[in-house]
Design a protein around this motif. Structure first.
Motif, PDB file in Angstrom:
ATOM      1  N   ASP A  46     -15.654   5.732  10.465  1.00 19.87           N
ATOM      2  CA  ASP A  46     -16.393   6.083   9.256  1.00 19.87           C
ATOM      3  C   ASP A  46     -15.920   5.316   8.026  1.00 19.87           C
ATOM      4  OD1 ASP A  46     -17.847   7.869  10.749  1.00 19.87           O
ATOM      5  OD2 ASP A  46     -16.517   9.551  10.288  1.00 19.87           O
ATOM      6  N   ALA A  47     -14.669   4.948   7.985  1.00 18.53           N
ATOM      7  CA  ALA A  47     -14.117   4.274   6.818  1.00 18.53           C
ATOM      8  C   ALA A  47     -14.214   2.763   6.982  1.00 18.53           C
ATOM      9  CB  ALA A  47     -12.664   4.668   6.634  1.00 18.53           C
ATOM     10  N   SER A  48     -14.291   2.080   5.854  1.00 20.55           N
ATOM     11  CA  SER A  48     -14.318   0.621   5.881  1.00 20.55           C
ATOM     12  C   SER A  48     -12.933   0.113   6.285  1.00 20.55           C
ATOM     13  CB  SER A  48     -14.694   0.074   4.510  1.00 20.55           C
ATOM     14  OG  SER A  48     -13.614   0.236   3.613  1.00 20.55           O
ATOM     15  N   PRO A  49     -12.848  -1.111   6.774  1.00 25.02           N
ATOM     16  CA  PRO A  49     -11.533  -1.666   7.123  1.00 25.02           C
ATOM     17  C   PRO A  49     -10.570  -1.669   5.927  1.00 25.02           C
ATOM     18  CG  PRO A  49     -13.254  -2.983   8.099  1.00 25.02           C
ATOM     19  CD  PRO A  49     -13.931  -1.983   7.194  1.00 25.02           C
ATOM     20  N   ASP A  50     -11.090  -1.899   4.729  1.00 26.65           N
ATOM     21  CA  ASP A  50     -10.221  -1.871   3.549  1.00 26.65           C
ATOM     22  C   ASP A  50      -9.649  -0.480   3.328  1.00 26.65           C
ATOM     23  OD1 ASP A  50     -10.492  -4.560   2.994  1.00 26.65           O
ATOM     24  OD2 ASP A  50     -12.099  -4.268   1.505  1.00 26.65           O
ATOM     25  N   ASP A  51     -10.475   0.561   3.504  1.00 30.04           N
ATOM     26  CA  ASP A  51      -9.996   1.929   3.342  1.00 30.04           C
ATOM     27  C   ASP A  51      -8.942   2.265   4.395  1.00 30.04           C
ATOM     28  OD1 ASP A  51     -11.688   2.340   1.190  1.00 30.04           O
ATOM     29  OD2 ASP A  51     -13.220   3.374   2.371  1.00 30.04           O
ATOM     30  N   GLN A  52      -9.166   1.838   5.615  1.00 33.43           N
ATOM     31  CA  GLN A  52      -8.201   2.071   6.688  1.00 33.43           C
ATOM     32  C   GLN A  52      -6.881   1.372   6.353  1.00 33.43           C
ATOM     33  OE1 GLN A  52      -9.697   1.084  10.590  1.00 33.43           O
ATOM     34  NE2 GLN A  52     -11.737   1.795  10.057  1.00 33.43           N
ATOM     35  N   HIS A  53      -6.982   0.133   5.890  1.00 30.39           N
ATOM     36  CA  HIS A  53      -5.789  -0.630   5.538  1.00 30.39           C
ATOM     37  C   HIS A  53      -5.029   0.064   4.408  1.00 30.39           C
ATOM     38  CE1 HIS A  53      -3.310  -3.800   3.782  1.00 30.39           C
ATOM     39  NE2 HIS A  53      -3.295  -4.309   4.993  1.00 30.39           N
ATOM     40  N   ASP A  54      -5.752   0.523   3.394  1.00 28.62           N
ATOM     41  CA  ASP A  54      -5.114   1.207   2.272  1.00 28.62           C
ATOM     42  C   ASP A  54      -4.395   2.473   2.720  1.00 28.62           C
ATOM     43  OD1 ASP A  54      -6.021  -0.763   0.557  1.00 28.62           O
ATOM     44  OD2 ASP A  54      -7.648   0.454  -0.273  1.00 28.62           O
ATOM     45  N   ARG A  55      -5.006   3.235   3.640  1.00 24.82           N
ATOM     46  CA  ARG A  55      -4.366   4.457   4.151  1.00 24.82           C
ATOM     47  C   ARG A  55      -3.091   4.118   4.928  1.00 24.82           C
ATOM     48  NH1 ARG A  55      -9.591   6.186   5.423  1.00 24.82           N
ATOM     49  NH2 ARG A  55      -9.237   5.753   7.616  1.00 24.82           N
ATOM     50  N   GLN A  56      -3.159   3.092   5.750  1.00 24.96           N
ATOM     51  CA  GLN A  56      -1.969   2.724   6.520  1.00 24.96           C
ATOM     52  C   GLN A  56      -0.880   2.171   5.601  1.00 24.96           C
ATOM     53  OE1 GLN A  56      -2.411   0.510  10.107  1.00 24.96           O
ATOM     54  NE2 GLN A  56      -3.692   2.061  11.059  1.00 24.96           N
ATOM     55  N   PHE A  57      -1.276   1.396   4.591  1.00 26.25           N
ATOM     56  CA  PHE A  57      -0.328   0.869   3.617  1.00 26.25           C
ATOM     57  C   PHE A  57       0.364   2.037   2.897  1.00 26.25           C
ATOM     58  CE2 PHE A  57       0.501  -0.717  -0.769  1.00 26.25           C
ATOM     59  CZ  PHE A  57       1.435  -1.697  -0.462  1.00 26.25           C
ATOM     60  N   ALA A  58      -0.414   3.020   2.464  1.00 23.43           N
ATOM     61  CA  ALA A  58       0.135   4.192   1.774  1.00 23.43           C
ATOM     62  C   ALA A  58       1.063   4.979   2.702  1.00 23.43           C
ATOM     63  CB  ALA A  58      -0.988   5.085   1.262  1.00 23.43           C
ATOM     64  N   GLY A  59       0.697   5.099   3.962  1.00 23.19           N
ATOM     65  CA  GLY A  59       1.547   5.800   4.922  1.00 23.19           C
ATOM     66  C   GLY A  59       2.877   5.103   5.129  1.00 23.19           C
ATOM     67  N   ARG A  60       2.850   3.783   5.188  1.00 20.52           N
ATOM     68  CA  ARG A  60       4.097   3.029   5.344  1.00 20.52           C
ATOM     69  C   ARG A  60       4.956   3.143   4.082  1.00 20.52           C
ATOM     70  NH1 ARG A  60       2.882  -2.400   8.855  1.00 20.52           N
ATOM     71  NH2 ARG A  60       1.993  -1.332  10.633  1.00 20.52           N
ATOM     72  N   LEU A  61       4.308   3.129   2.911  1.00 19.68           N
ATOM     73  CA  LEU A  61       5.071   3.311   1.674  1.00 19.68           C
ATOM     74  C   LEU A  61       5.705   4.692   1.625  1.00 19.68           C
ATOM     75  CD1 LEU A  61       2.901   1.640  -1.122  1.00 19.68           C
ATOM     76  CD2 LEU A  61       5.088   0.849  -0.190  1.00 19.68           C
ATOM     77  N   ASP A  62       4.992   5.715   2.084  1.00 15.96           N
ATOM     78  CA  ASP A  62       5.565   7.066   2.109  1.00 15.96           C
ATOM     79  C   ASP A  62       6.826   7.107   2.965  1.00 15.96           C
ATOM     80  OD1 ASP A  62       3.665   8.112   0.393  1.00 15.96           O
ATOM     81  OD2 ASP A  62       2.453   9.019   1.984  1.00 15.96           O
TER      82      ASP A  62
END
Length: 127
Positions: A46-62
């Motif tokens: 459902d999410a765009s590749p950019d949205d998926q990337h942003d979520r994974q980036f945020a998860g790694r930063l967490d």
């Protein structure tokens, strides 16, 4: 004596300066996160590749921020500073984990050498 620490942080690394009775100690933590890295396993949902990337980036930063917080476990007062958004993101993460009372201040700062970071922390805590 209160154990005090200063953290210069950006999305790539954190420099932690600990002020203790025994003296001063420096630790460096790398995030292992790159803003524009290719993250395997992204699928078309459902999410765009950019949205998926942003979520994974945020998860790694967490995970990175959690590691920094873990290293600060025995400190009573923490001074956060650095360029960009990481210092504010770490502050929010610390607050969400129940460590808000330990945050002494948050301040903008440019890239610095380890000795400059240590001097800024000593100056902040009047040492």
């Amino acid at each position: 004596m209160n154990k005090q620490a200063g953290v210069w942080i950006d999305h790539r690394e954190a420099i932690l300066i600990f002020l203790e009775e025994e003296g001063e100690r420096t630790e460096r933590l790398g995030s292992g996160v790159e803003k524009h890295e290719r993250i395997p396993g992204l699928s078309a949902d459902d999410a765009s590749p950019d949205d998926q990337h942003d979520r994974q980036f945020a998860g790694r930063l967490d995970k990175y921020y959690d590691e920094v917080i873990k290293h600060l476990a025995s400190t009573e007062s923490v001074f956060l500073f650095g360029p960009g958004e990481a210092k504010g993101e770490l502050r929010k993460r610390m607050e969400s984990k129940g460590h808000a009372s330990r945050i002494a201040a948050t301040e903008a700062a440019d890239r610095m050498t380890d000795p400059q970071v240590a001097a800024k922390v000593r100056t902040y805590f009047n040492r």
